[in-house]
Design a protein around this motif. Sequence first.
Motif, PDB file in Angstrom:
ATOM      1  N   UNK A 150       5.786   7.439  16.836  1.00  0.00           N
ATOM      2  CA  UNK A 150       5.041   7.500  18.086  1.00  0.00           C
ATOM      3  C   UNK A 150       3.654   6.918  17.833  1.00  0.00           C
ATOM      4  N   UNK A 151       3.488   5.657  18.148  1.00  0.00           N
ATOM      5  CA  UNK A 151       2.242   4.945  17.859  1.00  0.00           C
ATOM      6  C   UNK A 151       1.248   5.073  19.008  1.00  0.00           C
ATOM      7  N   UNK A 152       0.012   5.332  18.647  1.00  0.00           N
ATOM      8  CA  UNK A 152      -1.074   5.398  19.620  1.00  0.00           C
ATOM      9  C   UNK A 152      -1.551   3.968  19.867  1.00  0.00           C
ATOM     10  N   UNK A 153      -1.479   3.498  21.103  1.00  0.00           N
ATOM     11  CA  UNK A 153      -1.930   2.130  21.392  1.00  0.00           C
ATOM     12  C   UNK A 153      -3.435   1.969  21.148  1.00  0.00           C
ATOM     13  N   UNK A 154      -3.795   0.865  20.516  1.00  0.00           N
ATOM     14  CA  UNK A 154      -5.197   0.558  20.251  1.00  0.00           C
ATOM     15  C   UNK A 154      -5.442  -0.919  20.553  1.00  0.00           C
ATOM     16  N   UNK A 155      -6.651  -1.338  20.342  1.00  0.00           N
ATOM     17  CA  UNK A 155      -7.002  -2.757  20.448  1.00  0.00           C
ATOM     18  C   UNK A 155      -7.620  -3.167  19.114  1.00  0.00           C
ATOM     19  N   UNK A 156      -6.777  -3.338  18.085  1.00  0.00           N
ATOM     20  CA  UNK A 156      -7.312  -3.627  16.751  1.00  0.00           C
ATOM     21  C   UNK A 156      -7.909  -5.023  16.664  1.00  0.00           C
ATOM     22  N   UNK A 157      -8.913  -5.132  15.811  1.00  0.00           N
ATOM     23  CA  UNK A 157      -9.512  -6.435  15.566  1.00  0.00           C
ATOM     24  C   UNK A 157      -8.582  -7.260  14.675  1.00  0.00           C
ATOM     25  N   UNK A 158      -8.828  -8.543  14.624  1.00  0.00           N
ATOM     26  CA  UNK A 158      -8.055  -9.420  13.754  1.00  0.00           C
ATOM     27  C   UNK A 158      -8.240  -9.009  12.291  1.00  0.00           C
ATOM     28  N   UNK A 159      -9.444  -8.562  11.957  1.00  0.00           N
ATOM     29  CA  UNK A 159      -9.728  -8.106  10.594  1.00  0.00           C
ATOM     30  C   UNK A 159      -8.888  -6.883  10.246  1.00  0.00           C
ATOM     31  N   UNK A 160      -8.799  -5.924  11.172  1.00  0.00           N
ATOM     32  CA  UNK A 160      -7.990  -4.723  10.963  1.00  0.00           C
ATOM     33  C   UNK A 160      -6.525  -5.103  10.777  1.00  0.00           C
ATOM     34  N   UNK A 161      -6.029  -5.979  11.634  1.00  0.00           N
ATOM     35  CA  UNK A 161      -4.631  -6.402  11.541  1.00  0.00           C
ATOM     36  C   UNK A 161      -4.356  -7.134  10.228  1.00  0.00           C
ATOM     37  N   UNK A 162      -5.257  -8.024   9.842  1.00  0.00           N
ATOM     38  CA  UNK A 162      -5.058  -8.771   8.604  1.00  0.00           C
ATOM     39  C   UNK A 162      -5.074  -7.838   7.402  1.00  0.00           C
ATOM     40  N   UNK A 163      -6.016  -6.908   7.392  1.00  0.00           N
ATOM     41  CA  UNK A 163      -6.088  -5.942   6.293  1.00  0.00           C
ATOM     42  C   UNK A 163      -4.846  -5.083   6.214  1.00  0.00           C
ATOM     43  N   UNK A 164      -4.380  -4.597   7.349  1.00  0.00           N
ATOM     44  CA  UNK A 164      -3.191  -3.737   7.364  1.00  0.00           C
ATOM     45  C   UNK A 164      -1.944  -4.514   6.960  1.00  0.00           C
ATOM     46  N   UNK A 165      -1.802  -5.749   7.452  1.00  0.00           N
ATOM     47  CA  UNK A 165      -0.653  -6.560   7.063  1.00  0.00           C
ATOM     48  C   UNK A 165      -0.669  -6.832   5.557  1.00  0.00           C
ATOM     49  N   UNK A 166      -1.828  -7.134   5.029  1.00  0.00           N
ATOM     50  CA  UNK A 166      -1.949  -7.383   3.586  1.00  0.00           C
ATOM     51  C   UNK A 166      -1.559  -6.142   2.785  1.00  0.00           C
ATOM     52  N   UNK A 167      -2.027  -4.971   3.207  1.00  0.00           N
ATOM     53  CA  UNK A 167      -1.659  -3.722   2.531  1.00  0.00           C
ATOM     54  C   UNK A 167      -0.150  -3.493   2.593  1.00  0.00           C
ATOM     55  N   UNK A 168       0.427  -3.766   3.744  1.00  0.00           N
ATOM     56  CA  UNK A 168       1.874  -3.580   3.924  1.00  0.00           C
ATOM     57  C   UNK A 168       2.662  -4.499   2.990  1.00  0.00           C
ATOM     58  N   UNK A 169       2.283  -5.764   2.962  1.00  0.00           N
ATOM     59  CA  UNK A 169       2.977  -6.728   2.093  1.00  0.00           C
ATOM     60  C   UNK A 169       2.806  -6.337   0.623  1.00  0.00           C
ATOM     61  N   UNK A 170       1.587  -6.003   0.228  1.00  0.00           N
ATOM     62  CA  UNK A 170       1.343  -5.611  -1.164  1.00  0.00           C
ATOM     63  C   UNK A 170       2.115  -4.352  -1.542  1.00  0.00           C
ATOM     64  N   UNK A 171       2.192  -3.395  -0.627  1.00  0.00           N
ATOM     65  CA  UNK A 171       2.940  -2.168  -0.924  1.00  0.00           C
ATOM     66  C   UNK A 171       4.419  -2.465  -1.070  1.00  0.00           C
ATOM     67  N   UNK A 172       4.963  -3.287  -0.197  1.00  0.00           N
ATOM     68  CA  UNK A 172       6.384  -3.653  -0.306  1.00  0.00           C
ATOM     69  C   UNK A 172       6.652  -4.375  -1.624  1.00  0.00           C
ATOM     70  N   UNK A 173       5.747  -5.273  -2.003  1.00  0.00           N
ATOM     71  CA  UNK A 173       5.897  -5.979  -3.278  1.00  0.00           C
ATOM     72  C   UNK A 173       5.818  -5.010  -4.474  1.00  0.00           C
ATOM     73  N   UNK A 174       4.875  -4.081  -4.418  1.00  0.00           N
ATOM     74  CA  UNK A 174       4.726  -3.110  -5.509  1.00  0.00           C
ATOM     75  C   UNK A 174       5.985  -2.263  -5.663  1.00  0.00           C
ATOM     76  N   UNK A 175       6.565  -1.858  -4.559  1.00  0.00           N
ATOM     77  CA  UNK A 175       7.802  -1.064  -4.622  1.00  0.00           C
ATOM     78  C   UNK A 175       8.937  -1.937  -5.158  1.00  0.00           C
ATOM     79  N   UNK A 176       9.027  -3.157  -4.665  1.00  0.00           N
ATOM     80  CA  UNK A 176      10.088  -4.066  -5.092  1.00  0.00           C
ATOM     81  C   UNK A 176       9.986  -4.365  -6.597  1.00  0.00           C
ATOM     82  N   UNK A 177       8.751  -4.541  -7.075  1.00  0.00           N
ATOM     83  CA  UNK A 177       8.520  -4.840  -8.498  1.00  0.00           C
ATOM     84  C   UNK A 177       8.476  -3.576  -9.360  1.00  0.00           C
ATOM     85  N   UNK A 178       8.520  -2.412  -8.690  1.00  0.00           N
ATOM     86  CA  UNK A 178       8.490  -1.121  -9.373  1.00  0.00           C
ATOM     87  C   UNK A 178       7.233  -0.945 -10.207  1.00  0.00           C
ATOM     88  N   UNK A 179       6.087  -1.263  -9.586  1.00  0.00           N
ATOM     89  CA  UNK A 179       4.801  -1.064 -10.263  1.00  0.00           C
ATOM     90  C   UNK A 179       3.954  -0.039  -9.533  1.00  0.00           C
TER      91      UNK A 179
END
Length: 179
Positions: A150-179
Amino acid sequence: MILRLGAFLLLLFALGFALFTVTLGTPAPAGTPAADAIVVLTGGSGRIERGMAMLAAGKAPRMLIAGADPSVTKADLLRRLHGKGGRLIACCVDLGSESVDTRSNAEEAKRWLDRGGYKSVWLITSDWHMRRSAYEFRRHLGSRTRIVTDAVPTEPSLTTLFGEYSKYVLRRLAVWLDV
């Protein structure tokens, strides 16, 4: 060859980011069945208010606010909500202060859910934060626990979106690489 690989990875990252920005989390649809518990992740406006609204609506009988500052009390929460929901706060809200990030939010919530014997959870966070939050919760809770996002709608900045996407990708990679 290395230049082409780098360009391909950059293009893949950019396309993924574009997809991420247009597929942010959404509120749970009306009529979604209730859950055993609600977990609200701190860190964004409207999250706690949404959790209290879902608690009042009977979407679950109990709520954990994960990632609360250790100094925060239920009285502080009541003041933040301008005195609304005092009865629900007193009886049905737990303040979790063990977590400091999204991964530890999921770990803290798992311990709380296990103690309560809960088998389903209503997960509340901001729209831009939902994908990574749901990923961490699915990893820690497994398939035995039903998760309602249940997501609360917001109006995120491009910086917020870029930071969150980067964290998501890095976390997925860390799990995939088992680090």
